[in-house]
Enzyme design. Structure first.
Site, PDB file in Angstrom:
ATOM      1  N   SER A 190       8.458 -11.398  -3.231  1.00  0.00           N
ATOM      2  CA  SER A 190       8.356 -10.413  -2.343  1.00  0.00           C
ATOM      3  C   SER A 190       7.584  -9.743  -1.901  1.00  0.00           C
ATOM      4  CB  SER A 190       9.826  -9.670  -2.810  1.00  0.00           C
ATOM      5  OG  SER A 190       8.784  -8.147  -3.350  1.00  0.00           O
ATOM      6  N   LYS A 191       7.312  -9.578  -0.555  1.00  0.00           N
ATOM      7  CA  LYS A 191       6.706  -9.025   0.334  1.00  0.00           C
ATOM      8  C   LYS A 191       5.927  -8.271  -0.713  1.00  0.00           C
ATOM      9  CE  LYS A 191       6.590 -10.760   4.962  1.00  0.00           C
ATOM     10  NZ  LYS A 191       7.079 -10.347   5.467  1.00  0.00           N
ATOM     11  N   ARG A 192       6.069  -6.924  -1.613  1.00  0.00           N
ATOM     12  CA  ARG A 192       6.114  -5.577  -1.729  1.00  0.00           C
ATOM     13  C   ARG A 192       5.262  -5.847  -3.265  1.00  0.00           C
ATOM     14  NH1 ARG A 192      10.462  -5.415   0.631  1.00  0.00           N
ATOM     15  NH2 ARG A 192      11.866  -6.121  -1.310  1.00  0.00           N
ATOM     16  N   PRO A 207       2.361  -8.985   8.582  1.00  0.00           N
ATOM     17  CA  PRO A 207       1.772 -10.277   8.100  1.00  0.00           C
ATOM     18  C   PRO A 207       2.413 -10.965   8.113  1.00  0.00           C
ATOM     19  CG  PRO A 207       2.099  -8.189   6.742  1.00  0.00           C
ATOM     20  CD  PRO A 207       2.948  -8.351   7.739  1.00  0.00           C
TER      21      PRO A 207
END
Ligand code: GLU
Length: 502
Positions: free
Chosen positions: A262-264, A16
């Site tokens: 970040s993505k996390r 995504p």
């Protein structure tokens, strides 16, 4: 600006689109629109191992939801197409060969085992292995081997990569619109791989070739690509092409201001880091701003301020206003802190600007209890409570008593509001309310307040239990507005119910 402005957003479909990617797309879009230019979408899918099904559709949906669609790209105005690099595969080899022929690149046959050996060997000596002028003649490539040896290897079908031959003892003068002039000593650069043994170009080669062929005038991208700028400049020079102008956008930092978002982080810190929900066949669902109830306008307005500011106090900007106000010279170098409370603040503001009717429709869709209720009534309710709402999802908690009678009375509030004489007082109020024939806010106010004043009862003694009877808690808009809205019968029913429980 003399040259026709053409910018591109060039994501890799590896999952995504991160909210930072949306910011990059937005800045490209704003810049293009500001200068009557073209906003191109190019899908950089040369890394087959990292390709994720559905990611391209997601990227396009996200741009459309934000109302920043591309002008040119896959399936749309394909003037410079195809726009997926995997579909342009055949084209890149020719350019890699061109660089080999001009002496700017060379074949390298080193296996990954050999390269790993050099890396570990250097590490054990406290050094870093860099494949460049310093050691390339000791490695296995078309600069160190004889022509015959190279030919033999190529004829035998040995795996090879094509590397850029980074020059020795030169100083590169790079320009970045946001960062100004940057000087780079070529001795620290490595000979980057341009073309891989699987027949695919690397990001660097494909990116430069495509930016050139697609006549990109300005490359606007994230700061993480700044280290690649030196190579990209050299590639333009090696091809003899005019380089586009570059602008590297500042990093987006975690809410603490420390480290890159970040993505996390979204899952960890409790706010979405994606524009839309991502629901993979395997793995966890990632939350999206859209599904969490954010308005696209709020997200866009918020993202515009991540690294840019208009230089005025104005914070609320429509997309048109952003286009008018935006320019790259007001983009900062310093990292931009991602503040999830600020995006809520924007959402609250955009909520106030939405029409009550539109909000009522969205509210009704979310709650089946409202399915049979007149949407005009819901719109009136929305008008009374939206000031306290950030999301459409907040409406039910703020306004359920306009639709259903409270089932209980807030305990703490009851202690405060119910006194020995409350039952008598509420019985009198019931009498007054029952006698009102024109059930209007003004009449209710006049009669009830008039009675309170002439009997010299404290306002709280009447208004608090009355509010509890109607709402079940000490919250909500004016008591008389509520009574008017729910009507005479319902008001009487609720007051009676309170009297019975006392
Ligand atoms: N494909 C790169 C990315 O995923 C594009 C970088 C660039 O804009 O040059 O971000």
């Amino acid at each position: 600006m003399s040259k026709q402005v053409r910018v591109r957003f060039a994501p890799s479909p590896t999952g995504p689109l991160h909210i930072g990617g949306v910011r990059t797309a937005l800045f490209n879009y704003l810049f293009a629109k500001k200068h009557n230019g073209t906003f191109v979408l190019r899908i950089e899918d040369t890394d087959q191992n990292r390709y994720i099904e559905g990611a391209e559709d997601y990227i396009i949906e996200a741009l459309n939801w934000c109302n920043i669609p591309f002008d040119e790209g896959p399936g749309k105005n394909e003037k410079f197409g195809p726009y997926r690099q995997s579909e342009r595969k055949a084209l890149y080899k020719e350019y890699a060969d061109q660089l080999v022929a001009s002496g700017n690149a060379y074949y390298a046959f080193d296996t990954s085992e050999e390269l790993n050996y050099h890396r570990t060997d250097h590490e054990s000596k406290g050094k870093t292995f860099i494949y460049n002028w310093h050691n390339r003649l000791k490695l296995s490539n078309s600069l160190s081997l004889t022509e015959a040896e190279v030919k033999a290897k190529l004829d035998a079908g040995d795996d090879y990569v094509i590397r850029f031959k980074s020059p020795q003892d030169q100083t590169l003068h790079l320009k970045d619109i946001i960062r100004g002039d940057i000087k780079i000593d070529t001795n620290i650069l490595d000979d980057k791989v341009l073309f891989k043994s699987d027949g695919m170009p690397t990001y660097h080669l494909a990116n430069i070739v495509d930016d050139h062929l697609m006549e990109i005038s300005h490359v606007i991208r994230g700061e993480e690509w700044l280290p690649s700028l030196a190579l990209h400049y050299q590639l333009y020079t090696a091809f003899g092409w005019e380089a586009p102008q570059f602008a590297h956008l500042p990093l987006i930092l975690k809410p603490t201001g420390k480290g890159k978002l970040s993505k996390r982080d979204g899952d960890k810190l409790g706010f979405p880091v994606f524009p839309l929900e991502w629901n993979p066949e395997f793995g966890d669902i990632a939350k999206g701003y859209k599904e969490e109830g954010y308005f696209a306008e709020a997200v866009v307005n918020f993202l515009a301020f991540l690294g840019w500011n208009p230089g005025t106090e104005q914070e609320m900007f429509t997309l048109e206003e952003l286009i008018a106000a935006f320019d790259l010279d007001r983009v900062n170098k310093a990292g931009a802190r991602f503040d999830p409370d600020k995006i809520k603040w924007f959402n609250h503001h955009y909520m106030q600007e939405q029409s009550n009717e539109d909000l009522a429709e969205a509210f009704q869709k979310n709650h089946e209890q409202l399915a049979t209720i007149d949407v005009n009534y819901i719109a009136l309710v929305v008008g009374l409570v939206k000031e306290r709402a950030t999301f459409v999802n907040d409406f039910w908690n703020l306004s359920s008593y306009f639709f259903v009678a409270p089932e209980s009375y807030d305990e703490k509030a009851s202690k405060k509001a119910f006194k020995d004489d409350t039952k008598t007082i509420m019985t009198d109020v019931l009498g007054i309310v029952s006698n009102i024939t024109d059930f209007e806010v003004e009449t209710l106010q006049k009669d009830v307040k008039g009675w309170i004043t002439s009997n010299e009862i404290g306002f709280g003694k009447v208004m608090m239990p009355l509010r509890l009877a109607l709402v079940g808690a000490l919250q909500g808009p004016d008591v008389f507005d509520i009574m008017f809205m729910i009507g005479k019968n319902e008001s009487i029913k609720r007051i009676k119910k309170l009297i019975d429980t006392l």
